[in-house]
Design a protein around this motif. Structure first.
Motif, short mmCIF file in Angstrom:
data_model
loop_
_atom_site.label_atom_id
_atom_site.label_comp_id
_atom_site.label_asym_id
_atom_site.label_seq_id
_atom_site.Cartn_x
_atom_site.Cartn_y
_atom_site.Cartn_z
N PHE A 366 -33.95 10.57 -2.32
CA PHE A 366 -34.44 9.98 -0.79
C PHE A 366 -34.33 8.38 -0.53
N THR A 367 -34.12 7.71 -1.56
CA THR A 367 -33.96 6.18 -1.51
C THR A 367 -32.64 5.90 -0.78
N GLN A 368 -31.66 6.60 -0.45
CA GLN A 368 -30.70 6.40 0.45
C GLN A 368 -30.42 7.47 1.36
N PRO A 369 -29.83 7.00 2.75
CA PRO A 369 -29.60 8.02 3.77
C PRO A 369 -29.02 9.23 3.10
N GLN A 370 -29.42 10.40 3.51
CA GLN A 370 -28.56 11.61 2.85
C GLN A 370 -27.64 12.24 3.98
N THR A 371 -26.52 12.33 3.62
CA THR A 371 -25.51 13.16 4.47
C THR A 371 -24.88 14.03 3.72
N GLU A 372 -24.23 14.99 4.69
CA GLU A 372 -23.49 16.08 3.94
C GLU A 372 -22.58 16.60 5.17
N THR A 373 -21.36 16.79 4.64
CA THR A 373 -20.25 17.61 5.76
C THR A 373 -20.82 18.89 5.89
N PHE A 374 -21.12 18.82 7.35
CA PHE A 374 -21.23 20.25 7.83
C PHE A 374 -20.46 20.50 9.33
N ILE A 375 -19.54 21.17 9.04
CA ILE A 375 -18.75 21.61 10.38
C ILE A 375 -18.18 20.26 10.81
N ASN A 376 -17.58 19.52 9.88
CA ASN A 376 -16.79 18.49 10.23
C ASN A 376 -17.62 17.40 10.80
N ALA A 377 -18.99 17.24 10.38
CA ALA A 377 -19.60 16.37 10.97
C ALA A 377 -20.88 15.68 10.06
N LYS A 378 -21.09 14.59 10.15
CA LYS A 378 -22.10 14.02 9.21
C LYS A 378 -23.58 14.43 9.62
N VAL A 379 -24.34 14.97 8.65
CA VAL A 379 -25.83 15.15 9.04
C VAL A 379 -26.80 14.61 8.32
N HIS A 380 -27.71 14.01 8.87
CA HIS A 380 -28.70 13.21 8.23
C HIS A 380 -29.96 14.11 7.93
N ASP A 381 -30.58 13.75 6.83
CA ASP A 381 -31.84 14.68 6.47
C ASP A 381 -32.91 14.05 7.28
N LEU A 382 -32.91 14.28 8.61
CA LEU A 382 -33.90 13.99 9.51
C LEU A 382 -35.64 14.28 9.20
N GLN A 383 -35.68 15.22 8.43
CA GLN A 383 -37.08 15.68 8.20
C GLN A 383 -37.34 14.57 7.09
N LEU A 384 -36.74 14.20 6.14
CA LEU A 384 -36.97 13.41 5.11
C LEU A 384 -37.04 12.02 5.81
N GLU A 385 -36.23 11.51 6.53
CA GLU A 385 -36.54 10.42 7.02
C GLU A 385 -37.74 10.21 7.84
N LYS A 386 -38.19 11.32 8.57
CA LYS A 386 -39.33 11.36 9.29
C LYS A 386 -40.60 11.00 8.24
N ALA A 387 -40.58 11.70 7.27
CA ALA A 387 -41.75 11.64 6.20
C ALA A 387 -41.61 10.04 5.77
N TRP A 388 -40.58 9.50 5.29
CA TRP A 388 -40.44 8.17 4.82
C TRP A 388 -41.13 7.32 5.97
N GLN A 389 -40.87 7.51 7.38
CA GLN A 389 -41.10 6.69 8.39
C GLN A 389 -42.83 6.63 8.34
N LEU A 390 -43.43 7.81 8.30
CA LEU A 390 -44.67 8.22 8.30
C LEU A 390 -45.59 7.31 7.14
N LEU A 391 -44.90 7.21 5.84
CA LEU A 391 -45.43 6.56 4.81
C LEU A 391 -45.34 4.98 4.68
N GLU A 392 -44.48 4.58 5.57
CA GLU A 392 -43.89 3.32 5.72
C GLU A 392 -45.14 2.59 6.69
N LYS A 393 -45.94 3.37 7.62
CA LYS A 393 -46.89 2.86 8.45
C LYS A 393 -47.97 2.32 7.58
#
Length: 393
Positions: A366-393
């Motif tokens: 989780f220390t780096q932006p997570q991406t995975e090829t999904f139907i020819n598109a890059k998808v971020h782990d938006l849920q994990l990014e949100k968790a990180w943002q909440l803990l940064e507050k």
């Protein structure tokens, strides 16, 4: 029902099956012993009857009247259940559920043959070794997979986005079910993924947290607990893990028809994180024991939840040994309730911060932006990014 145990609670109870018959005029009710009925059919029916098959059909007809989590376990199934509870079993490594006439894969267990072969959440089983499994109960499909003499099983799969069925050759082998893995960054924010709840999960969680603390040579300043696609496991395990992070309060309560099914479980003093903030990730694959942990931390205001509504499996199954000692009933004996009194059966737990996203691999980095090829598109782990943002507050 799933190939994995959703909830385990061992009880030493005796059980007799009785069938109620109502007379045509509905004025009288008589109680007829199932054993007596089967014995008379076996002795007097015009044709020879296989007594074992007759008993099996009778048992199956009874369980059809109950919920999908209750079932009769033969010796092989009972042994497999205990193996899973102890973190090991032989199989493909898929968790499935019945959806109308189809068997649908809920999850391919990490590092399992199924995941290695490419099976994924949402896949629909069409055939096992060229035998159709449409309209077949999970138990028969499981037997079809396990009776294969060769080490590999051929699965025909329907997958969203593919017009033609996909073929997979999956090896049956012994699997050690690792229930926990973690990571931590330089700021002391830790990530802990709990994959399932078995007899070793409490030890594994405590050991992993101690290891992560040593990496940063100090206290953990925040924790993300990832329960996404966690199918659950043993009730006591979920209670024990919840207790690690709570100083006091109710963890969960259970309610049923017999006295021992009515229990309240309380946290003991001592928070392993010393009050450091916690974010819990959940989704529609978070079930049973995972929902107990999420609900306990949310209701006790110990953690905030991020993700999507959880599965909604709020019942407890008890193992009831039968007379021969080699078979048992796995019977729903209680419903569980979160500390605030919520029953999540069929409704699930709502996150404090709803975040939708596409499927992705939970790799724990989780220390780096997570991406995975999904139907020819890059998808971020938006849920994990949100968790990180909440803990940064």
């Amino acid at each position: 029902m799933t190939f994995f145990l959703n909830s385990l609670k061992i009880c030493a109870l005796a059980c007799l099956f009785w069938v109620s018959a109502v007379s045509a005029d509905a004025k009288t009710t008589s109680h007829i012993s199932m054993a007596e009925v089967l014995a008379n059919i076996e002795h007097f029916y015009v044709d020879d009857i296989d007594a074992n098959k007759l008993n099996q059909h009778a048992i199956e007809s009874i369980f059809k009247q109950l919920d999908p989590h209750s079932e009769f376990l033969d010796q092989t199934e009972l042994e497999a259940l205990f193996n899973v509870a102890n973190g090991r079993y032989t199989g493909l490594g898929i968790e499935v559920e019945q959806r109308e006439k189809h068997i649908v894969i809920v999850a391919a267990i990490e590092n399992s043959p199924a995941q290695t072969a490419g099976l994924t959440k949402g896949d629909i089983l069409l055939k096992v070794n060229d035998v159709s499994v449409i309209n077949q109960p999970i138990k028969q499909v499981s037997q079809l997979i396990n009776q294969q003499q060769k080490p590999h099983v051929k699965l025909t799969i329907a997958r969203n986005g593919h017009e033609q069925p996909l073929l997979f050759k999956v090896e049956r082998k012994k699997i050690d079910l690792k229930s926990v893995k973690g990571n931590i960054n330089s700021q002391g924010i830790a990530y802990l993924r709990i994959i399932n709840f078995n007899n070793h999960t409490l030890y594994d969680v405590a050991k992993e947290l101690a290891h992560l603390s040593q990496i940063v040579a100090g206290e953990i300043n925040g924790l993300i607990i990832d329960l996404r696609d966690n199918p659950g496991g043993i009730l006591d395990s979920a209670i024990e893990v919840s207790d690690l992070f709570l100083e006091s309060g109710v963890i969960v309560s259970t309610k049923g028809r017999f006295a021992e099914a009515n229990q309240e479980y309380y946290a003991q003093e001592g928070d392993v994180l010393g009050g450091a903030p916690i974010i819990v990730l959940i989704n529609e694959g978070s079930a049973s024991a995972a929902e107990i942990l999420a609900g306990a931390l949310q209701d006790n205001q110990r953690a905030q939840l991020v993700g999507t509504r959880s599965y909604g499996k709020g019942s407890v199954q008890s193992l009831i040994p039968l007379g021969d000692g080699q078979t048992a009933l796995k019977l729903t004996t209680a419903k569980y309730y979160t500390p605030s009194g919520r029953s999540i059966e069929g409704s699930g737990i709502l996150p404090d911060y709803p975040v939708l996203q596409h499927n992705f691999a939970h790799n724990g980095d989780f220390t780096q932006p997570q991406t995975e090829t999904f139907i020819n598109a890059k998808v971020h782990d938006l849920q994990l990014e949100k968790a990180w943002q909440l803990l940064e507050k």
